[in-house]
Design a protein around this motif. Structure first.
Motif, short mmCIF file in Angstrom:
data_model
loop_
_atom_site.label_atom_id
_atom_site.label_comp_id
_atom_site.label_asym_id
_atom_site.label_seq_id
_atom_site.Cartn_x
_atom_site.Cartn_y
_atom_site.Cartn_z
N ARG A 134 0.85 -1.18 0.00
CA ARG A 134 0.00 0.00 0.00
C ARG A 134 0.89 1.24 0.00
N SER A 135 0.37 2.31 -0.50
CA SER A 135 1.22 3.49 -0.64
C SER A 135 1.31 4.31 0.64
N GLU A 136 0.23 4.32 1.41
CA GLU A 136 0.15 5.24 2.54
C GLU A 136 1.31 5.13 3.54
N GLN A 189 4.33 6.78 2.16
CA GLN A 189 4.16 8.23 2.12
C GLN A 189 4.34 8.82 3.52
N ALA A 190 3.78 8.12 4.52
CA ALA A 190 3.90 8.60 5.90
C ALA A 190 5.35 8.60 6.35
N MET A 210 4.58 4.97 -3.99
CA MET A 210 3.97 6.14 -3.36
C MET A 210 3.12 6.93 -4.34
N ASP A 267 0.72 6.68 -6.50
CA ASP A 267 -0.21 5.62 -6.90
C ASP A 267 -1.15 6.09 -7.99
#
Lengths: 112, 112
Positions: A74-76, A79-80, B92, B94
């Motif tokens: 997952r990207s989140e 990114q975080a 990231m 996406d």
DNA sequence: TTTAAATATTCCTTGACACGAATATTCCCA
DNA sequence: TGGGAATATTCGTGTCAAGGAATATTTAAA
């Protein structure tokens, strides 16, 4: 105003060699449990367990395809992490660190 | 060619709430053990222990000033983390994830 | 030199977690 | 419908790490 709070769960999920390897593997694209286990030399149950931890922490998501589960990143979380690490830019560019230390030392000397 | 290998030690050191708090605190500048313990409501021994873990993992360095030890963040671990996270840029951003999924799904359908 | 402040270290106990082995579940297909 | 493939779950065990309490170490100051 939130000052870039990093989720501990994400870090502890990554702070295990096998799970880190899984994440590095998934960087190149989604994979099934069996493929992950094969490529990393893990037994299937261990792979499933690690994937559950990664899934619970939100690092990974699963797509059900009949018999198989296809896991992907997952990207989140990334990114975080990126956002959090960036809150340390002033640490990373240590061009002025010597100056900082020097000033700080001066301040300490004149406060007895 | 090194494919951005992230050090597990760094992550597990950060994957503990008190140590994460210490790091966030030191983001604003070096501090002594006592100051760290005070601001975080830790007992001194615990603070020292956590700082030792952070020091052993290279996240923190210490400057001896007579009676006191002044701890500050080192830049390398954060640079390494930044570099590692950047190896997931394609995850990231996406923007094309939906397209990717779609193409992948198509490919799966025609491989029975 | 004794005293106090700042910090580090040791010992003990407890809880979390990773592994292995075994088993359960779900799904497709003959 | 029964069997096998893919995956998840449970259980028991050993290891490791965090906290508390006590103590050791170092340094400045009286």
């Amino acid at each position: 105003m939130h000052k870039s709070v990093m989720d501990i769960t994400t870090l502890s999920a990554l702070a295990e060699p096998n799970r880190m390897n899984i994440v590095q593997l998934l960087r190149d694209g989604p994979l099934t449990v069996g493929e992950i286990a094969d490529r990393l030399g893990l037994r299937q149950p261990q792979a499933s367990k690690h994937l559950k931890v990664l899934s619970d922490s939100g690092i990974v998501e699963v797509r059900v395809d009949a018999n198989r589960r296809i896991y992907k990143l997952r990207s989140e979380p990334f990114q975080a992490m990126d956002y959090w690490v960036q809150s340390f830019r002033h640490i990373m560019e240590d061009r002025f660190d010597n100056l900082d230390n020097y000033l700080r030392e001066l301040q300490n000397k004149e406060k007895p």
